[in-house]
Motif scaffolding. Sequence first.
Motif, PDB file in Angstrom:
ATOM      1  N   GLY A 177       0.721  -1.318  -0.086  1.00  0.00           N
ATOM      2  CA  GLY A 177       0.099  -0.025   0.004  1.00  0.00           C
ATOM      3  C   GLY A 177       0.817   1.315  -0.144  1.00  0.00           C
ATOM      4  O   GLY A 177       0.558   2.264  -0.588  1.00  0.00           O
ATOM      5  N   THR A 178       1.974   1.274   0.705  1.00  0.00           N
ATOM      6  CA  THR A 178       2.673   2.430   0.888  1.00  0.00           C
ATOM      7  C   THR A 178       3.588   2.646  -0.481  1.00  0.00           C
ATOM      8  O   THR A 178       3.656   3.901  -0.787  1.00  0.00           O
ATOM      9  CB  THR A 178       3.790   2.353   1.998  1.00  0.00           C
ATOM     10  N   SER A 179       3.756   1.248  -1.175  1.00  0.00           N
ATOM     11  CA  SER A 179       4.656   1.715  -2.441  1.00  0.00           C
ATOM     12  C   SER A 179       3.640   2.663  -3.621  1.00  0.00           C
ATOM     13  O   SER A 179       4.262   3.025  -4.275  1.00  0.00           O
ATOM     14  CB  SER A 179       4.825   0.407  -3.107  1.00  0.00           C
ATOM     15  N   PHE A 180       2.109   2.241  -3.384  1.00  0.00           N
ATOM     16  CA  PHE A 180       1.363   3.030  -4.236  1.00  0.00           C
ATOM     17  C   PHE A 180       1.653   4.642  -4.023  1.00  0.00           C
ATOM     18  O   PHE A 180       1.563   5.418  -4.689  1.00  0.00           O
ATOM     19  CB  PHE A 180       0.141   2.650  -4.383  1.00  0.00           C
ATOM     20  N   ILE A 181       1.423   5.023  -2.576  1.00  0.00           N
ATOM     21  CA  ILE A 181       1.615   6.165  -2.309  1.00  0.00           C
ATOM     22  C   ILE A 181       2.917   7.089  -2.457  1.00  0.00           C
ATOM     23  O   ILE A 181       3.140   8.306  -2.908  1.00  0.00           O
ATOM     24  CB  ILE A 181       1.399   6.456  -0.705  1.00  0.00           C
ATOM     25  N   TYR A 182       4.122   6.190  -2.351  1.00  0.00           N
ATOM     26  CA  TYR A 182       5.536   6.531  -2.662  1.00  0.00           C
ATOM     27  C   TYR A 182       5.572   6.655  -4.368  1.00  0.00           C
ATOM     28  O   TYR A 182       6.028   7.883  -4.904  1.00  0.00           O
ATOM     29  CB  TYR A 182       6.516   5.269  -2.445  1.00  0.00           C
ATOM     30  N   GLY A 183       4.735   5.788  -5.122  1.00  0.00           N
ATOM     31  CA  GLY A 183       4.875   5.698  -6.501  1.00  0.00           C
ATOM     32  C   GLY A 183       4.146   7.320  -6.998  1.00  0.00           C
ATOM     33  O   GLY A 183       4.716   7.805  -8.024  1.00  0.00           O
ATOM     34  N   VAL A 184       3.078   7.638  -6.329  1.00  0.00           N
ATOM     35  CA  VAL A 184       2.399   8.852  -7.038  1.00  0.00           C
ATOM     36  C   VAL A 184       2.970  10.192  -6.531  1.00  0.00           C
ATOM     37  O   VAL A 184       2.705  11.157  -6.959  1.00  0.00           O
ATOM     38  CB  VAL A 184       0.784   8.705  -6.927  1.00  0.00           C
ATOM     39  N   THR A 185       3.810  10.022  -5.377  1.00  0.00           N
ATOM     40  CA  THR A 185       4.235  11.179  -4.723  1.00  0.00           C
ATOM     41  C   THR A 185       5.785  11.410  -4.835  1.00  0.00           C
ATOM     42  O   THR A 185       6.271  12.614  -4.873  1.00  0.00           O
ATOM     43  CB  THR A 185       3.657  11.590  -3.399  1.00  0.00           C
ATOM     44  N   GLY A 186       6.228  10.486  -4.901  1.00  0.00           N
ATOM     45  CA  GLY A 186       7.711  10.497  -5.208  1.00  0.00           C
ATOM     46  C   GLY A 186       8.913  10.851  -4.119  1.00  0.00           C
ATOM     47  O   GLY A 186       9.668  11.045  -4.002  1.00  0.00           O
ATOM     48  N   GLU A 195       2.190  17.355   0.923  1.00  0.00           N
ATOM     49  CA  GLU A 195       2.123  18.446   0.231  1.00  0.00           C
ATOM     50  C   GLU A 195       1.860  17.958  -1.355  1.00  0.00           C
ATOM     51  O   GLU A 195       1.324  18.961  -2.025  1.00  0.00           O
ATOM     52  CB  GLU A 195       3.589  19.046  -0.098  1.00  0.00           C
ATOM     53  N   ARG A 196       2.241  16.852  -1.668  1.00  0.00           N
ATOM     54  CA  ARG A 196       2.027  16.482  -3.158  1.00  0.00           C
ATOM     55  C   ARG A 196       0.812  15.498  -3.406  1.00  0.00           C
ATOM     56  O   ARG A 196       0.579  15.559  -4.586  1.00  0.00           O
ATOM     57  CB  ARG A 196       3.525  15.748  -3.444  1.00  0.00           C
ATOM     58  N   ILE A 197       0.285  15.169  -2.437  1.00  0.00           N
ATOM     59  CA  ILE A 197      -0.851  14.019  -2.595  1.00  0.00           C
ATOM     60  C   ILE A 197      -1.961  14.628  -3.320  1.00  0.00           C
ATOM     61  O   ILE A 197      -2.798  13.935  -4.207  1.00  0.00           O
ATOM     62  CB  ILE A 197      -0.988  13.351  -1.392  1.00  0.00           C
ATOM     63  N   GLN A 198      -2.357  15.822  -2.985  1.00  0.00           N
ATOM     64  CA  GLN A 198      -3.448  16.589  -3.661  1.00  0.00           C
ATOM     65  C   GLN A 198      -3.286  16.720  -5.321  1.00  0.00           C
ATOM     66  O   GLN A 198      -3.884  16.382  -5.957  1.00  0.00           O
ATOM     67  CB  GLN A 198      -3.622  17.710  -3.017  1.00  0.00           C
ATOM     68  N   GLU A 199      -2.030  17.039  -5.598  1.00  0.00           N
ATOM     69  CA  GLU A 199      -1.763  17.298  -7.002  1.00  0.00           C
ATOM     70  C   GLU A 199      -1.735  15.779  -7.616  1.00  0.00           C
ATOM     71  O   GLU A 199      -2.308  15.861  -8.859  1.00  0.00           O
ATOM     72  CB  GLU A 199      -0.256  17.806  -7.249  1.00  0.00           C
ATOM     73  N   ALA A 200      -1.157  14.829  -6.970  1.00  0.00           N
ATOM     74  CA  ALA A 200      -1.524  13.406  -7.506  1.00  0.00           C
ATOM     75  C   ALA A 200      -2.700  12.886  -7.599  1.00  0.00           C
ATOM     76  O   ALA A 200      -3.066  12.304  -8.690  1.00  0.00           O
ATOM     77  CB  ALA A 200      -0.852  12.470  -6.734  1.00  0.00           C
ATOM     78  N   PHE A 201      -3.901  13.334  -6.480  1.00  0.00           N
ATOM     79  CA  PHE A 201      -5.092  12.741  -6.694  1.00  0.00           C
ATOM     80  C   PHE A 201      -5.960  13.618  -7.816  1.00  0.00           C
ATOM     81  O   PHE A 201      -6.399  12.924  -8.656  1.00  0.00           O
ATOM     82  CB  PHE A 201      -5.540  13.198  -5.418  1.00  0.00           C
ATOM     83  N   ASN A 202      -5.240  14.974  -8.204  1.00  0.00           N
ATOM     84  CA  ASN A 202      -5.818  15.656  -9.201  1.00  0.00           C
ATOM     85  C   ASN A 202      -5.553  15.303 -10.501  1.00  0.00           C
ATOM     86  O   ASN A 202      -5.949  15.255 -11.699  1.00  0.00           O
ATOM     87  CB  ASN A 202      -5.880  16.956  -8.945  1.00  0.00           C
ATOM     88  N   GLY A 203      -4.133  14.559 -10.562  1.00  0.00           N
ATOM     89  CA  GLY A 203      -3.733  14.134 -11.780  1.00  0.00           C
ATOM     90  C   GLY A 203      -4.056  12.925 -12.260  1.00  0.00           C
ATOM     91  O   GLY A 203      -3.226  12.129 -13.051  1.00  0.00           O
ATOM     92  N   ILE A 265      -3.780  10.944   9.546  1.00  0.00           N
ATOM     93  CA  ILE A 265      -4.085  12.380   9.723  1.00  0.00           C
ATOM     94  C   ILE A 265      -2.921  13.586   9.185  1.00  0.00           C
ATOM     95  O   ILE A 265      -3.484  14.393   8.596  1.00  0.00           O
ATOM     96  CB  ILE A 265      -3.865  12.778  11.364  1.00  0.00           C
ATOM     97  N   THR A 266      -1.722  13.013   8.818  1.00  0.00           N
ATOM     98  CA  THR A 266      -0.972  13.936   8.230  1.00  0.00           C
ATOM     99  C   THR A 266      -1.110  13.871   6.829  1.00  0.00           C
ATOM    100  O   THR A 266      -1.078  14.801   6.153  1.00  0.00           O
ATOM    101  CB  THR A 266       0.558  13.540   8.794  1.00  0.00           C
ATOM    102  N   VAL A 267      -1.060  12.476   6.264  1.00  0.00           N
ATOM    103  CA  VAL A 267      -1.035  12.196   4.700  1.00  0.00           C
ATOM    104  C   VAL A 267      -2.261  12.407   4.040  1.00  0.00           C
ATOM    105  O   VAL A 267      -2.467  13.173   3.158  1.00  0.00           O
ATOM    106  CB  VAL A 267      -0.626  10.707   4.573  1.00  0.00           C
ATOM    107  N   PHE A 268      -3.334  11.955   4.741  1.00  0.00           N
ATOM    108  CA  PHE A 268      -4.773  11.986   4.043  1.00  0.00           C
ATOM    109  C   PHE A 268      -5.682  12.982   4.099  1.00  0.00           C
ATOM    110  O   PHE A 268      -6.702  12.997   3.586  1.00  0.00           O
ATOM    111  CB  PHE A 268      -5.270  10.464   4.263  1.00  0.00           C
ATOM    112  N   THR A 269      -5.608  13.529   5.345  1.00  0.00           N
ATOM    113  CA  THR A 269      -6.548  14.545   5.741  1.00  0.00           C
ATOM    114  C   THR A 269      -6.501  15.975   4.842  1.00  0.00           C
ATOM    115  O   THR A 269      -7.672  16.658   4.439  1.00  0.00           O
ATOM    116  CB  THR A 269      -6.523  15.154   7.120  1.00  0.00           C
ATOM    117  N   PRO A 270      -5.499  16.138   3.933  1.00  0.00           N
ATOM    118  CA  PRO A 270      -5.488  17.418   3.283  1.00  0.00           C
ATOM    119  C   PRO A 270      -6.185  17.360   2.053  1.00  0.00           C
ATOM    120  O   PRO A 270      -6.313  18.285   1.311  1.00  0.00           O
ATOM    121  CB  PRO A 270      -3.865  17.786   2.999  1.00  0.00           C
ATOM    122  N   ILE A 271      -6.453  16.136   1.511  1.00  0.00           N
ATOM    123  CA  ILE A 271      -7.215  15.599   0.170  1.00  0.00           C
ATOM    124  C   ILE A 271      -8.478  16.024   0.163  1.00  0.00           C
ATOM    125  O   ILE A 271      -9.296  15.762   0.922  1.00  0.00           O
ATOM    126  CB  ILE A 271      -6.866  14.246  -0.209  1.00  0.00           C
TER     127      ILE A 271
END
Length: 509
Positions: A177-186, A195-203, A265-271
Amino acid sequence: MNLLELNWGLLAPELTIAIVAVILTFADLVMRKGDRKVFGWLSIIGIILSLYFVIQDLGQPAQELLEGSYRVDSFASLFKLIFLVGTLFVLVMSINYVEKKEIKHDGEFYYLFLTALLGAMFMASSADIITLYIGLELLSISSYIMAGIRKFNLKSNEAAYKYVIIGGVSSAIFLYGTSFIYGVTGSTNIFVIAERIQEAFNGGFDFYIYLGFFMMLVGLSYKISAVPSYMWSPDVYEGAATPVTAFLSVISKAAGFAIIIRLFITVFTPIVVEVVNNNPVFFFFNKMTLFLAVISGLTMIIGNTLALRQTNVKRMMAYSSVAQAGYLLVPLATMTMASEQLISVDIRNIIFYLMAYLFMNLGVFTVITIVNKDAGTEDLKSFAGLYHRSPFVAIAMTFFLMSLAGLPISAGFIGKFNIFISALTTKSYWLAGIMVATSVISYFYYFNIVRQMYMRPGHTEAKLSIPFSMQFVILLTFIGTFVIGLVPNVMLDFITKNFDLFNMLTLGQ
């Protein structure tokens, strides 16, 4: 990065535990004979010293090490207090438990607790998926060995085998599961990911973020004994030495919640998934909390109903531990983006309940250790006539069980009440209803033990022999459970003073 220029003083609690563990390991190698109980006392001294360093960190601004992969903040310090105090109690109760005929390598029994504790402390402070995983594996591998340390006991061997298999599979699912998050955010740093996950979600990578979240949740659910990865608990709790069972039920569970809160709370709440009528729809608060609520509800129902059928007291407490994980998930499952203050209150409720759970659950397992060892069986009938043999122990056990059941004037009641109110505040009435219904169900199996202690004749009339170290643990856990229930504001004010959501979610110095 110059390692010599880093503020290694921030790692004083962890370094203390690591140094003591290394010293005891080498001492065990060179000592041919001798009583290894001294290892337990040295471990206790190391934990007390580490506690001193953690207390010094309370109330300090968030600070980071190793390019932001490790942080010392209010959240980490509070969880380290839970880990250290819990392990301290477990070690004190273990001093008079270990017997050479049952645990051949008794030196390992003590310092494996320290390595597991070190893993939990790393988990609480990790701000990077890699360091977080190292802490997770350090805790897990040490726990696997401790579960099977009674090498000549078939149930202990079975417990270790099942624990390794389920733990390994769950760990692989979490990593995938973490590999997917790493893959889309780098990045593996959770603040950079945020900081990057919203851009990845929209992308167009939203599917992989959903998949990553669910796999991480399933992978971590085994560490807190929640649905769907709770099946290992009864067999491991029954097969492991009772002090190890106590450690897994409190410290390992608290470490799992530390990871879940820190990560989610840190990673997923900003999306933000979308904006409807100028109102943002959040990925976590509006979408994922429903799934957490379902898991929480199922965990409470399954844990409490299966506990009703148990005659082995350690298996019964295993399912009780599963149910408690369900209660602890309720604040996460009912979180809303109404205000940062409400989010902070939900996290404080989890920390408060974990602190209360530490006292009442370790008190229960200390009594179980004494009674089962005296009777030579783990059946519920081993508690028969306990009140007549040791009134203080019976009364203390009754109060611990009342607290676990959530009855008034106990720490467990205050913890459950706060969580219940948080569910009502967010209009999660069905989840609050499950809390009440399953708590009522728990009265039946908890009071099976009470009935045995007061209303059944014992196998002997002789006074129960209780080592001083275990008397000490029972007394302290009884006082802790009673005082937190009687004057909960003392603990609540302590947590409020030393936990700051802004401190947790911002970068350190």
